[in-house]
Design an enzyme around this catalytic site. Structure first.
Site, mmCIF file in Angstrom:
data_model
loop_
_atom_site.group_PDB
_atom_site.id
_atom_site.type_symbol
_atom_site.label_atom_id
_atom_site.label_comp_id
_atom_site.label_asym_id
_atom_site.label_seq_id
_atom_site.Cartn_x
_atom_site.Cartn_y
_atom_site.Cartn_z
ATOM 1 N N PHE A 96 2.142 -1.815 -9.956
ATOM 2 C CA PHE A 96 2.686 -1.875 -8.607
ATOM 3 C C PHE A 96 2.888 -3.338 -8.218
ATOM 4 C CE2 PHE A 96 0.101 1.860 -9.199
ATOM 5 C CZ PHE A 96 0.905 2.885 -8.714
ATOM 6 N N THR B 30 -1.964 -13.133 0.735
ATOM 7 C CA THR B 30 -2.416 -14.436 0.261
ATOM 8 C C THR B 30 -3.752 -14.791 0.909
ATOM 9 O OG1 THR B 30 -0.134 -15.182 0.019
ATOM 10 C CG2 THR B 30 -1.837 -16.882 0.080
#
Length: 234
Positions: free
Chosen positions: A2, A154
């Protein structure tokens, strides 16, 4: 495989601890509705990630699908806490030839993390999360990738000693994933960047081999690399 780019949010219809139907396989199962946008090309046996957990489709209609949940899945993830009406992130397995927008996500959840703080920051939200398994902290680095409930994000700050890290979620992402609906104390699924695991595995094997040969592992390895570079430049 994915990418961590959530395609849509589905809604839990049923979580069954013991599903005796053929599709349930005499184990736990999860049925998700409002999932039509990821089912147009679906086949039995296909993989769909639910909150970042790679699961196999055992039954589907135009709008809903069912997956089986192994005991290991229930131990590792937050899926066993889901209730009818809860929203979940959905992503189909990556198709060849498609743009790769996030990072390499296997859909193999490492552990859960508790949401410790939620702090608005202008139009973004900063989340502080505390990881359940401290052994995973070496793989979580500032500005590195991490998947939270299947969303590629992030890392901002990391504190190894206190076992927490932070991420920042922009306004667009807030509208397309489930995390903004959660509260402090809720659990989310965590998958660390698998590339860090591979680097550690290879490096450890090399150093262990040098040590078994009676050499000083780190020193020997560095000396061999330097010698190889000098030989190429000669």
């Amino acid at each position: 495989m994915f990418t961590g780019i959530v395609e849509c949010m589905g809604r839990v219809v049923e979580f069954a601890r013991l599903d005796t139907t053929t599709a349930g396989g005499n184990g736990a199962s999860l049925t998700i509705a409002e999932a039509g946008s990821v089912l147009g090309d679906c086949h039995l046996g296909d993989s769909i990630a639910i909150n970042g957990t790679c699961l196999t489709v055992t039954e589907f209609t135009a709008d809903s699908f069912k997956v089986g949940l192994a005991p290991e899945t229930l131990r590792r993830t937050n899926l066993g806490t889901l209730q009818p009406g809860d929203r979940v992130n959905l992503e189909r397995a990556l198709a060849a030839g498609h743009r790769f927008g996030g990072h390499f996500v296997q859909g193999h959840v490492d552990c859960t993390a508790d949401i410790a703080e939620i702090l608005p920051d202008e139009n973004s939200i900063r989340y502080k999360l505390r990881v359940a398994d401290p052994a995973l902290m070496p793989y979580i680095i500032p500005k590195g990738f991490i998947a939270i409930d299947g969303t590629s994000l992030t890392v901002c700050d990391v504190d190894d000693d206190e076992r927490w890290f932070t991420i920042m979620m922009i306004a667009y992402t807030q509208d397309h994933v489930v995390m903004p609906s959660k509260a402090v104390g809720d659990k989310v699924n965590i998958e660390v960047d698998m590339l860090g695991k591979y680097v550690e595995k290879v490096t450890t094997s090399i150093l262990r081999g040098a040590a078994d040969a009676g050499e000083s592992g780190t020193t020997s390895y560095i000396e061999k690399i330097v010698a190889r570079v000098l030989q190429k430049e000669a």
